[in-house]
Design a protein around this motif. Structure first.
Motif, PDB file in Angstrom:
ATOM      1  N   PHE A  47       0.969  -1.296   0.064  1.00  0.00           N
ATOM      2  CA  PHE A  47       0.073   0.055   0.036  1.00  0.00           C
ATOM      3  C   PHE A  47       0.633   1.102   0.091  1.00  0.00           C
ATOM      4  O   PHE A  47       0.547   2.276  -0.729  1.00  0.00           O
ATOM      5  N   GLN A  48       1.924   1.187   0.836  1.00  0.00           N
ATOM      6  CA  GLN A  48       2.901   2.396   0.925  1.00  0.00           C
ATOM      7  C   GLN A  48       3.646   2.573  -0.677  1.00  0.00           C
ATOM      8  O   GLN A  48       3.519   3.830  -1.002  1.00  0.00           O
ATOM      9  N   TYR A  58      -2.913  -0.809  -8.482  1.00  0.00           N
ATOM     10  CA  TYR A  58      -3.938  -1.477  -7.631  1.00  0.00           C
ATOM     11  C   TYR A  58      -3.375  -2.653  -6.787  1.00  0.00           C
ATOM     12  O   TYR A  58      -2.477  -3.162  -7.530  1.00  0.00           O
ATOM     13  N   ILE A  59      -3.935  -3.044  -5.635  1.00  0.00           N
ATOM     14  CA  ILE A  59      -3.507  -4.097  -5.135  1.00  0.00           C
ATOM     15  C   ILE A  59      -4.884  -4.946  -4.608  1.00  0.00           C
ATOM     16  O   ILE A  59      -5.994  -4.242  -4.212  1.00  0.00           O
ATOM     17  N   ILE A  60      -4.870  -6.195  -4.950  1.00  0.00           N
ATOM     18  CA  ILE A  60      -5.752  -7.016  -4.363  1.00  0.00           C
ATOM     19  C   ILE A  60      -5.467  -8.032  -3.229  1.00  0.00           C
ATOM     20  O   ILE A  60      -4.513  -8.579  -3.357  1.00  0.00           O
ATOM     21  N   TYR A  61      -6.274  -7.750  -2.349  1.00  0.00           N
ATOM     22  CA  TYR A  61      -6.015  -8.602  -0.934  1.00  0.00           C
ATOM     23  C   TYR A  61      -7.300  -9.666  -0.894  1.00  0.00           C
ATOM     24  O   TYR A  61      -8.377  -9.429  -1.134  1.00  0.00           O
ATOM     25  N   LYS A  62      -6.577 -10.871  -0.123  1.00  0.00           N
ATOM     26  CA  LYS A  62      -7.468 -11.829   0.521  1.00  0.00           C
ATOM     27  C   LYS A  62      -7.235 -12.327   1.511  1.00  0.00           C
ATOM     28  O   LYS A  62      -6.261 -12.107   2.232  1.00  0.00           O
ATOM     29  N   LEU A  63      -8.189 -13.050   2.244  1.00  0.00           N
ATOM     30  CA  LEU A  63      -7.803 -13.826   3.524  1.00  0.00           C
ATOM     31  C   LEU A  63      -7.225 -14.952   3.236  1.00  0.00           C
ATOM     32  O   LEU A  63      -7.219 -15.786   2.194  1.00  0.00           O
ATOM     33  N   LYS A 141      -7.820  -0.013   8.979  1.00  0.00           N
ATOM     34  CA  LYS A 141      -7.186   0.872  10.108  1.00  0.00           C
ATOM     35  C   LYS A 141      -5.488   0.977   9.741  1.00  0.00           C
ATOM     36  O   LYS A 141      -4.752   1.959  10.017  1.00  0.00           O
ATOM     37  N   LYS A 142      -5.096  -0.284   9.070  1.00  0.00           N
ATOM     38  CA  LYS A 142      -3.735  -0.202   8.662  1.00  0.00           C
ATOM     39  C   LYS A 142      -3.216   0.640   7.280  1.00  0.00           C
ATOM     40  O   LYS A 142      -2.132   0.870   7.313  1.00  0.00           O
ATOM     41  N   LEU A 143      -4.436   0.733   6.663  1.00  0.00           N
ATOM     42  CA  LEU A 143      -4.297   1.491   5.268  1.00  0.00           C
ATOM     43  C   LEU A 143      -4.399   3.097   5.656  1.00  0.00           C
ATOM     44  O   LEU A 143      -5.412   3.534   5.300  1.00  0.00           O
ATOM     45  N   VAL A 144      -3.649   3.758   5.694  1.00  0.00           N
ATOM     46  CA  VAL A 144      -3.628   5.396   6.003  1.00  0.00           C
ATOM     47  C   VAL A 144      -3.665   6.104   4.600  1.00  0.00           C
ATOM     48  O   VAL A 144      -2.663   5.798   3.935  1.00  0.00           O
TER      49      VAL A 144
END
Length: 172
Positions: A47-48, A58-63, A141-144
């Motif tokens: 993200f930074q 772009y970024i794709i996140y998953k569990l 919360k982590k992605l400011v």
């Protein structure tokens, strides 16, 4: 409801050690669910890179497979298009995504906004929808630095024009 039922059934009886054990285990389960899932350091680092380095579109996140941590599934270079992003989202599974959305304002100025997307398509199963929705705050919360958030259940909600309308409305 389960706790209320349990208490109603056992309020006149002396609780057995097995029923107390069951109740404690159930409370432990509830507390564990309330705490959410973890977020890998790679999620924040990528993200930074997107936010400051401008090297990622772009970024794709998953569990992860155990549903205990959010991990990076894919990231795309700055040259990637919005159509590429839409293709990379699974049709019947949930994901989180962050997109660096570039657009023109009404007065012709170039702008970009970082958009967070919770992708929970109608065709996905109920359990993943619940997990992704309840764990979203842990990742956010982590992605400011996120300007807009979209919760999408079908492709029309992440159509380029729909996202453009949302980010343009919030631009002052």
């Amino acid at each position: 409801r389960r706790i209320a039922t349990f208490l109603n059934q056992h309020q006149r009886k002396k609780p057995s050690s097995s029923s107390i054990s069951y109740l404690l285990n159930y409370f432990h389960f509830l507390l564990k669910m309330a705490s959410g899932v973890g977020v890998s350091d790679d999620c924040v680092n990528k993200f930074q890179d997107l936010k400051l380095g401008k090297s990622i579109r772009y970024i794709i996140y998953k569990l992860n497979d155990n549903n205990t941590e959010v991990v990076v599934e894919k990231h795309a270079p700055a040259s990637a298009t919005y159509a590429d992003f839409q293709k990379d989202l699974p049709q019947n599974d949930c994901r989180y995504a962050v997109y660096d959305f570039e657009f023109q304002t009404a007065d012709g100025g170039a702008r970009n906004k970082i958009v967070f997307i919770l992708w929970a398509p109608d065709g996905s199963k109920i359990k993943p929808k619940m997990l992704y929705t309840s764990s979203k705050a842990d990742l956010r919360k982590k992605l400011v630095g996120i300007a807009n958030e979209i919760q999408a259940t079908d492709a029309s909600e992440i159509d380029h024009s729909a996202v453009l309308e949302k980010v343009s409305r919030d631009t002052r």
